[in-house]
Design an enzyme around this catalytic site. Structure first.
Site, PDB file in Angstrom:
ATOM      1  CG  ASN A 151      -0.249  -0.018   2.510  1.00 20.33           C
ATOM      2  OD1 ASN A 151       0.985  -0.082   2.544  1.00 20.33           O
ATOM      3  ND2 ASN A 151      -0.985   0.027   3.593  1.00 20.33           N
TER       4      ASN A 151
ATOM      5  CG  ASP B  93       7.908 -15.169  16.172  1.00 22.35           C
ATOM      6  OD1 ASP B  93       8.113 -15.486  17.351  1.00 22.35           O
ATOM      7  OD2 ASP B  93       8.815 -14.863  15.371  1.00 22.35           O
TER       8      ASP B  93
ATOM      9  CG  ASP C 138      10.691 -13.988  20.959  1.00 20.62           C
ATOM     10  OD1 ASP C 138      11.548 -13.941  20.059  1.00 20.62           O
ATOM     11  OD2 ASP C 138      10.630 -13.136  21.877  1.00 20.62           O
TER      12      ASP C 138
ATOM     13  CD  GLU D  53      15.069 -16.454  19.912  1.00 20.85           C
ATOM     14  OE1 GLU D  53      15.879 -15.709  19.353  1.00 20.85           O
ATOM     15  OE2 GLU D  53      14.169 -16.023  20.661  1.00 20.85           O
TER      16      GLU D  53
ATOM     17  CG  HIS E  16      14.194 -11.855  13.019  1.00 21.51           C
ATOM     18  ND1 HIS E  16      14.114 -13.204  13.260  1.00 21.51           N
ATOM     19  CD2 HIS E  16      13.872 -11.251  14.188  1.00 21.51           C
ATOM     20  CE1 HIS E  16      13.739 -13.411  14.505  1.00 21.51           C
ATOM     21  NE2 HIS E  16      13.588 -12.237  15.095  1.00 21.51           N
ATOM     22  CG  ASP E  17      16.981 -11.921  16.278  1.00 25.47           C
ATOM     23  OD1 ASP E  17      16.511 -10.778  16.182  1.00 25.47           O
ATOM     24  OD2 ASP E  17      16.410 -12.849  16.882  1.00 25.47           O
TER      25      ASP E  17
END
Ligand code: NOJ
Length: 556
Positions: free
Chosen positions: A23, A98, A200, A258, A331-332
Site C-alpha cells: 500500500n 511467532d 520467542d 528459539e 532476522h537477528d
C-alpha cells in the site's frame, strides 16, 4: 524412524515488515505476502514462519505485542490475514506464527491494568519486586538490550522485570491464569487454521527461584552469562509439557523454540518425543563461532568449532530422541553470505555452498528471506539510517564510553541484525520494487545486481540452485533422515560429510575457503552420480575449487 511433515519440509522465514509493501506506506504487510506467494511456491516453499504480525507499538518491531489476537495496523487486518492463509492453503503451504510469550508490550491491556495498583487482578501477570532496603535495584540483572532489567513504576512504588526493553515487561508464567491466557491465544490461531508456532526466547519463561544475581565472570562475554542464567529455569519443562497437553497435542502442528542459552544436553529435553514438549529447538552456538564479543564485529570463523557444534547436537539428539534444526541466518543475524561466505568475488559460489550445507544436514533447515538470492549486508553510513532498538541502545552506551559514530558503524556494518531487516530485493526498479513509498529501512544499493526477477531468469543464480536443492532434498529422503557422519572434523578448510539412509547414501563435499583445496576420498568410498554442484563438471578429481560444493551418491 518417525516421519513428520515438519521434518521433511524446510521452513522459510518472512520478516513481514521487510518483505513486500502493498500500500505504499513503506512498510511490508500481509497483502504484500499474499501477492508474493507464487514466488515462494516457485522456490518450493511449503512451510512459512512469519515474524510477529500481532498488534504492537513496535518498540521491537512486533516482538512487543499489545494484542495477541489482532493484526498490527501497519500489516493490515484480520480479513487480510484470512485471505493470506486461504491463498497459502490453496498452494499447499503451511503457516507458522511467532509466539512472543516471555513478555508482552507495556501497552497490552494486561500491563496497563497491572501497573495501576498492587491489588489489580492483572498484577500477577507480571514480575514485580521492591527495591532493596538500601534503595538499590532488586538484583543485578541486565536487559539483553542494555541497561538494568528493572523499571520503576510509580503507582505501586516498585519495579517490574524486563529482560528486553522497558516496553517489553516479562510475563509471570508462575501464574496459572496467565498460562491459560497464552494457551487460549494459541487455540485461537490454531482454530483459524495455522500449522504451528515458533516460540520467542521460550527458555526464559521460567525464572530462577529468588531471582539470584547473574554470576558474571571475566572469562565469558556478559551476554552469554546473562542468557545462560536466564534460560532453562526450574519450571520450564513443566510449563512446556503443560502447553503440550493443553494445546499442542490437539493439532497436527509443529513447534520450534528459539533456544537461546540452550546447549545440546538441555536441547534434548525440549524435543525428546517421550517428554511431550516441543518438536524442535534452534541453537545459537554456531552463530557465535565468529562473533567478537570483546571488540565487537566479527572475527575469523572457527570452522572446527562450528562443525563440532553440529556433531554435538547431532549426537545429543539421535533419531529416537527428537529432531534437530539448522540455520545460517534469520532476522537477528547478519546476512549469511556476508558472515560465513564471501560476499565479493565469490558471492554466488559461496552462497550456493552454504545453501548446500544448510539443506543436506540431518535437520529441518530454516531459510531466511533473501538468502535464496544471496542477499548481502547493507553498507550503513550513518546512525540515522538505523532503526533497531537494540543497536540504538548500544550506540548510546558506546557514545557514553567515548566511542565515535564512525567506529560504531564499523561494528554495525559487520555484525548487526539490521542487515537482515533491509527490504527484500524484488527487482531493479526504484526501492528494489519493495514499495512505491519511502522504505522504512535502507534498501541495499546492490539491488540492480541482486534481485528476484533477475535471479529467477538466470539459470546459474543462487535462487535456481536453491530451487534445485530443495527438490533434491524432497526427492531423496536419505538427505533428510539419513545418519550423519562428519569426515573432516579437524579441517579448518573443508566440510565433508556423509548421509546414510534407507533410500541411498550420499557424500557432501564443501570447500569453506576462497582457495582451491585437495581432498583425498576415504579408499572404501565409491562415488556415483553427482546430484548437484555449484561448478561445471560431474566428476571429483581430488580438488575442490573455491567454495565448491558437490553432492554425490555413494555407490560403495
Ligand atoms: C528474540 C527475537 O528473535 C528478537 O528479534 C527479539 O528482539 C527478542 N527475542 C525479544 O523478543
Amino acid at each position: 524412524m518417525q516421519r513428520n511433515w515438519w521434518k521433511e519440509s524446510f521452513v522459510y522465514q518472512i520478516y513481514p515488515r521487510s518483505f513486500m509493501d502493498s500500500n505504499g506506506d513503506g512498510i511490508g504487510d500481509i497483502p504484500g505476502i499474499t501477492q508474493k506467494l507464487d514466488y515462494l511456491k516457485d522456490l518450493g516453499v511449503e512451510t512459512l514462519w512469519l515474524s510477529p504480525i500481532f498488534k504492537s507499538p513496535n518498540d521491537d518491531n512486533g516482538y512487543d505485542v499489545s494484542d495477541y489476537c489482532d493484526i498490527m495496523d501497519e500489516f493490515g487486518n484480520m480479513d487480510d490475514f484470512d485471505e493470506m492463509l486461504a491463498e497459502m492453503k490453496k498452494r499447499g503451504m503451511r503457516l507458522v506464527l511467532d509466539l512472543v510469550a516471555n513478555h508482552s508490550s507495556d501497552e497490552h491491556h494486561w500491563f496497563q491494568e497491572a501497573k495501576k495498583s498492587k491489588d489489580n487482578p492483572y498484577r500477577d501477570y507480571y514480575i514485580w519486586r521492591e527495591a532493596n532496603p538500601d534503595g538499590s535495584l532488586p538484583n543485578n540483572w541486565q536487559s539483553i538490550f542494555e541497561g538494568p532489567a528493572w523499571e520503576y513504576n510509580e503507582a505501586t512504588d516498585d519495579y517490574y522485570l524486563h529482560l528486553f526493553t522497558r516496553k517489553q515487561p516479562d510475563l509471570n508464567w508462575e501464574n496459572p491464569k496467565l498460562r491459560k491466557e497464552i494457551y487460549d491465544i494459541m487455540h485461537f490461531w490454531f482454530k483459524k487454521g495455522i500449522d504451528g508456532f515458533r516460540m520467542d526466547v521460550i527458555p526464559f519463561i521460567s525464572k530462577r527461584e529468588g531471582l539470584p544475581d547473574v554470576p558474571y565472570n571475566d572469562n565469558e562475554p556478559a551476554m552469554i552469562s546473562q542468557t545462560n542464567w536466564y534460560a532453562n529455569g526450574p519450571r520450564l519443562h513443566e510449563f512446556l509439557h503443560e502447553m503440550h497437553e493443553e494445546v499442542l497435542k490437539h493439532y497436527d502442528c509443529m513447534s520450534v523454540g528459539e533456544g537461546i542459552g540452550v546447549g545440546p544436553d538441555d536441547g534434548v529435553l525440549y524435543v525428546d518425543p517421550e517428554r511431550k514438549e516441543l518438536n524442535m529447538v534452534y541453537y545459537f552456538d554456531h552463530i557465535y563461532s565468529n562473533r567478537d564479543f570483546k571488540e565487537g564485529g566479527l572475527k575469523d570463523i572457527d570452522w572446527i568449532g562450528f562443525k563440532k557444534i553440529i556433531r554435538d547436537w547431532d549426537e545429543a539428539i539421535p533419531e529416537e530422541k527428537g529432531w534437530n534444526t539448522f540455520y545460517l541466518g534469520n532476522h537477528d543475524q547478519v546476512r549469511s553470505v556476508s558472515c560465513f561466505g564471501n560476499d565479493k568475488e565469490y558471492r554466488v559460489e559461496s552462497a550456493k555452498m552454504l545453501a548446500t550445507m544448510l539443506l543436506t544436514l540431518r535437520v529441518t533447515p530454516y531459510v531466511y528471506q533473501g538468502e535464496e538470492l544471496g542477499m548481502t549486508n547493507t553498507p550503513f553510513s550513518s546512525v540515522e539510517e538505523l532503526n533497531d532498538v537494540w543497536i540504538l541502545n548500544e550506540y548510546e552506551v558506546f557514545k557514553e564510553n567515548g566511542g565515535s559514530e564512525e567506529d560504531f558503524l564499523k561494528h554495525v556494518n559487520t555484525a548487526s541484525r539490521e542487515h537482515a531487516r533491509t527490504p527484500f530485493l524484488w527487482n531493479d526498479k526504484e526501492h528494489a520494487g519493495f514499495t512505491t513509498g519511502k522504505p522504512w529501512l535502507k534498501v541495499n544499493p546492490n539491488y540492480t545486481e541482486i534481485n528476484a526477477v533477475k535471479a529467477q531468469q538466470d539459470p546459474g543464480s543462487v535462487f535456481n540452485f536453491y530451487k534445485e536443492l530443495i527438490k533434491l532434498r524432497k526427492d531423496h529422503k536419505g538427505l533428510i533422515y539419513g545418519l550423519y557422519n562428519d569426515l573432516t572434523p579437524d579441517s579448518q578448510e573443508l566440510f565433508v560429510f556423509s548421509r546414510k539412509g534407507i533410500d541411498g547414501n550420499y557424500l557432501i563435499l564443501l570447500n569453506l575457503t576462497d582457495k582451491e583445496k585437495e581432498y583425498v576420498l576415504p579408499s572404501e568410498l565409491g562415488l556415483g552420480k553427482l546430484l548437484i554442484g555449484n561448478y561445471e563438471g560431474n566428476n571429483f578429481n581430488g580438488r575442490l575449487k573455491p567454495y565448491q560444493a558437490m553432492v554425490f551418491e555413494i555407490v560403495a
